[in-house]
Motif scaffolding. Structure first.
Motif, mmCIF file in Angstrom:
data_model
loop_
_atom_site.group_PDB
_atom_site.id
_atom_site.type_symbol
_atom_site.label_atom_id
_atom_site.label_comp_id
_atom_site.label_asym_id
_atom_site.label_seq_id
_atom_site.Cartn_x
_atom_site.Cartn_y
_atom_site.Cartn_z
ATOM 1 N N LYS A 81 0.857 -1.188 0.000
ATOM 2 C CA LYS A 81 0.000 0.000 0.000
ATOM 3 C C LYS A 81 0.890 1.233 0.000
ATOM 4 C CE LYS A 81 -0.516 0.276 5.038
ATOM 5 N NZ LYS A 81 -1.497 0.376 6.150
ATOM 6 N N VAL A 82 0.285 2.395 -0.214
ATOM 7 C CA VAL A 82 0.983 3.664 -0.057
ATOM 8 C C VAL A 82 0.283 4.443 1.049
ATOM 9 C CG1 VAL A 82 1.723 3.694 -2.454
ATOM 10 C CG2 VAL A 82 -0.389 4.868 -1.815
ATOM 11 N N GLN A 100 -3.143 2.819 -6.256
ATOM 12 C CA GLN A 100 -2.874 2.781 -4.821
ATOM 13 C C GLN A 100 -2.853 4.214 -4.299
ATOM 14 O OE1 GLN A 100 0.682 0.019 -5.497
ATOM 15 N NE2 GLN A 100 -0.212 -0.872 -3.625
ATOM 16 N N ILE A 101 -3.805 4.522 -3.436
ATOM 17 C CA ILE A 101 -3.974 5.887 -2.980
ATOM 18 C C ILE A 101 -4.401 5.897 -1.517
ATOM 19 C CG2 ILE A 101 -6.332 5.928 -3.927
ATOM 20 C CD1 ILE A 101 -5.959 8.954 -4.404
ATOM 21 N N SER A 102 -3.638 6.596 -0.698
ATOM 22 C CA SER A 102 -3.996 6.830 0.710
ATOM 23 C C SER A 102 -4.401 5.561 1.443
ATOM 24 C CB SER A 102 -5.110 7.878 0.791
ATOM 25 O OG SER A 102 -4.677 9.116 0.258
ATOM 26 N N GLY A 103 -3.604 4.506 1.302
ATOM 27 C CA GLY A 103 -3.850 3.273 2.025
ATOM 28 C C GLY A 103 -4.874 2.347 1.417
ATOM 29 N N VAL A 104 -5.443 2.703 0.257
ATOM 30 C CA VAL A 104 -6.484 1.915 -0.406
ATOM 31 C C VAL A 104 -5.960 1.414 -1.747
ATOM 32 C CG1 VAL A 104 -8.785 1.993 -1.435
ATOM 33 C CG2 VAL A 104 -8.359 3.126 0.750
ATOM 34 N N ASN A 105 -6.255 0.151 -2.082
ATOM 35 C CA ASN A 105 -5.854 -0.441 -3.358
ATOM 36 C C ASN A 105 -7.085 -0.670 -4.230
ATOM 37 O OD1 ASN A 105 -3.128 -0.561 -2.584
ATOM 38 N ND2 ASN A 105 -3.426 -2.555 -1.600
ATOM 39 N N ILE A 106 -7.067 -0.072 -5.414
ATOM 40 C CA ILE A 106 -8.202 -0.123 -6.342
ATOM 41 C C ILE A 106 -7.717 -0.688 -7.671
ATOM 42 C CG2 ILE A 106 -9.933 1.244 -7.569
ATOM 43 C CD1 ILE A 106 -9.701 3.315 -5.285
ATOM 44 N N LEU A 107 -8.471 -1.631 -8.215
ATOM 45 C CA LEU A 107 -8.129 -2.243 -9.497
ATOM 46 C C LEU A 107 -9.225 -1.917 -10.504
ATOM 47 C CD1 LEU A 107 -5.799 -4.087 -10.497
ATOM 48 C CD2 LEU A 107 -7.290 -6.044 -10.040
ATOM 49 N N THR A 108 -8.836 -1.524 -11.716
ATOM 50 C CA THR A 108 -9.817 -1.180 -12.742
ATOM 51 C C THR A 108 -9.866 -2.249 -13.831
ATOM 52 O OG1 THR A 108 -8.265 0.046 -14.161
ATOM 53 C CG2 THR A 108 -9.296 1.268 -12.359
ATOM 54 N N PRO A 138 -1.112 -6.799 -4.395
ATOM 55 C CA PRO A 138 -1.406 -6.572 -2.982
ATOM 56 C C PRO A 138 -2.889 -6.825 -2.710
ATOM 57 C CG PRO A 138 -1.332 -4.486 -4.136
ATOM 58 C CD PRO A 138 -0.940 -5.546 -5.151
ATOM 59 N N ARG A 139 -3.300 -6.703 -1.476
ATOM 60 C CA ARG A 139 -4.725 -6.849 -1.156
ATOM 61 C C ARG A 139 -5.535 -5.834 -1.975
ATOM 62 N NH1 ARG A 139 -4.738 -4.223 2.915
ATOM 63 N NH2 ARG A 139 -5.917 -2.455 2.099
ATOM 64 N N ILE A 140 -6.571 -6.317 -2.650
ATOM 65 C CA ILE A 140 -7.413 -5.431 -3.457
ATOM 66 C C ILE A 140 -8.686 -5.117 -2.674
ATOM 67 C CG2 ILE A 140 -8.692 -5.184 -5.608
ATOM 68 C CD1 ILE A 140 -5.629 -5.204 -5.920
ATOM 69 N N ASP A 141 -8.920 -3.838 -2.444
ATOM 70 C CA ASP A 141 -10.089 -3.404 -1.662
ATOM 71 C C ASP A 141 -11.312 -3.170 -2.534
ATOM 72 O OD1 ASP A 141 -8.601 -3.132 0.909
ATOM 73 O OD2 ASP A 141 -7.550 -1.548 -0.210
ATOM 74 N N LYS A 163 -12.488 -14.438 -4.904
ATOM 75 C CA LYS A 163 -12.184 -15.544 -3.998
ATOM 76 C C LYS A 163 -11.010 -15.212 -3.080
ATOM 77 C CE LYS A 163 -11.110 -20.504 -3.964
ATOM 78 N NZ LYS A 163 -10.894 -21.709 -4.811
ATOM 79 N N LYS A 164 -9.994 -14.555 -3.611
ATOM 80 C CA LYS A 164 -8.793 -14.285 -2.835
ATOM 81 C C LYS A 164 -8.892 -13.018 -2.000
ATOM 82 C CE LYS A 164 -3.773 -13.819 -3.204
ATOM 83 N NZ LYS A 164 -2.583 -13.862 -4.101
ATOM 84 N N HIS A 165 -9.499 -11.954 -2.554
ATOM 85 C CA HIS A 165 -9.456 -10.645 -1.898
ATOM 86 C C HIS A 165 -10.806 -10.180 -1.341
ATOM 87 C CE1 HIS A 165 -5.369 -9.896 -3.487
ATOM 88 N NE2 HIS A 165 -5.811 -10.469 -4.596
ATOM 89 N N SER A 166 -11.908 -10.733 -1.850
ATOM 90 C CA SER A 166 -13.258 -10.322 -1.447
ATOM 91 C C SER A 166 -13.457 -8.803 -1.550
ATOM 92 C CB SER A 166 -13.551 -10.787 -0.023
ATOM 93 O OG SER A 166 -14.924 -10.643 0.280
ATOM 94 N N PRO A 167 -13.124 -8.211 -2.699
ATOM 95 C CA PRO A 167 -13.277 -6.764 -2.840
ATOM 96 C C PRO A 167 -14.728 -6.378 -3.097
ATOM 97 C CG PRO A 167 -12.564 -7.701 -4.915
ATOM 98 C CD PRO A 167 -12.647 -8.848 -3.945
#
Length: 272
Positions: A81-82, A100-108, A138-141, A163-167
């Motif tokens: 994370k950042v 990766q922004i302000s502790g949050v990981n977002i995937l598009t 990393p963990r995807i939120d 299954k792995k991250h439950s985003p």
């Protein structure tokens, strides 16, 4: 089987696919007539290309020599994370971007599959590996899905990530039904300009207009809503456009959000 026939065959497979049951029911709006969505630009409402016109368009294209495979150098694994106020972007492939922004990981628009198609044995095939292995993520939120075309909404990839991250999965109106039909129940449907603010560190996610289309089969064209996303942050806004042409809505984005710290825009590529 020559190259042009393969193009036609893949095209027919996608447009006659069985995924044709996602029509969104709901309130009529300026971009929804009760059964189909449409772009806000008036010139787009006069009618779209027919199936025959699209076949003629493909036929008029000149096929180019395409590589079987391109081997890329190994890239470093993204950090977990950042911290607050920081921003890190990793382009993985197509419209798949790790934000990766302000502790949050977002995937598009994630896609790790070999093909962007309704079937695994035909359709557009990748010629290079994703820039990041799925196991190195990393963990995807949160996952942002701009629209339901196969190169942006890949069920196989989404199921593995879920299954792995439950985003939490964000997508336009009508897409949630498709996600739930494949066992993914953490989807949130959003309309244009609708925001979601239950994120840490004062982050917000807003679904915004785009000039494009949707559909995973011949019979369900524009039955789900397409768009882009704005991630609002105290340290600057990030715009992910998805797939879009130029339109007046871009002026609205500027008026609503002011400046952007980063804008992620598509580049057209039209070789079959």
């Amino acid at each position: 089987m020559d190259g042009l026939f393969r193009v036609y065959a893949a095209f027919l497979i996608v447009f006659f696919s069985a995924n044709c049951g996602n029509t969104q029911g709901g309130t009529i709006s300026e971009h929804f007539d009760g059964s189909r969505f449409f772009n806000s630009e008036k010139e787009d409402r006069s009618g779209e290309y027919t199936f025959i016109q699209r076949l003629r368009w493909l036929r008029s294209m000149k096929l180019v020599e395409w590589p079987e495979w391109i081997e890329d150098p190994v890239r470093p694994r993204p950090p977990k994370k950042v911290e607050n106020g920081e921003l890190r972007i990793t382009h993985i492939n197509q419209a798949t971007i790790l934000i990766q922004i302000s502790g949050v990981n977002i995937l598009t628009d994630p896609i790790w599959s070999e093909r962007a198609s309704v079937v695994s044995w035909a359709g557009p095939k990748r010629v290079r590996a994703p820039g990041v292995k799925m196991e190195d993520l990393p963990r995807i939120d949160y996952i942002l899905i701009s629209h339901d075309h196969y190169d942006h909404l890949d069920i196989a990839t989404l199921k593995q990530l879920t299954k792995k991250h439950s985003p939490i999965l964000f997508a336009g109106l009508g897409v949630k039904r498709l996600l739930e039909s494949t066992g993914m129940n953490r989807g949130i449907e959003v309309d244009w300009w609708q925001e979601y603010d239950s994120l840490p560190n004062d982050l917000k996610i807003i679904f915004v207009p785009a000039r494009h289309s949707s559909g995973r089969g011949l019979l369900n064209r524009n039955s789900t809503l397409w768009g882009g996303f704005v991630i609002q942050s105290p340290s600057g806004n990030v715009y992910f456009a998805g797939d879009t042409a130029y339109g007046e809505f871009l002026t609205s984005l500027k008026e609503r959000f002011g400046g952007f710290r980063l804008a992620l825009l598509p580049l057209g590529h039209y070789e079959p």
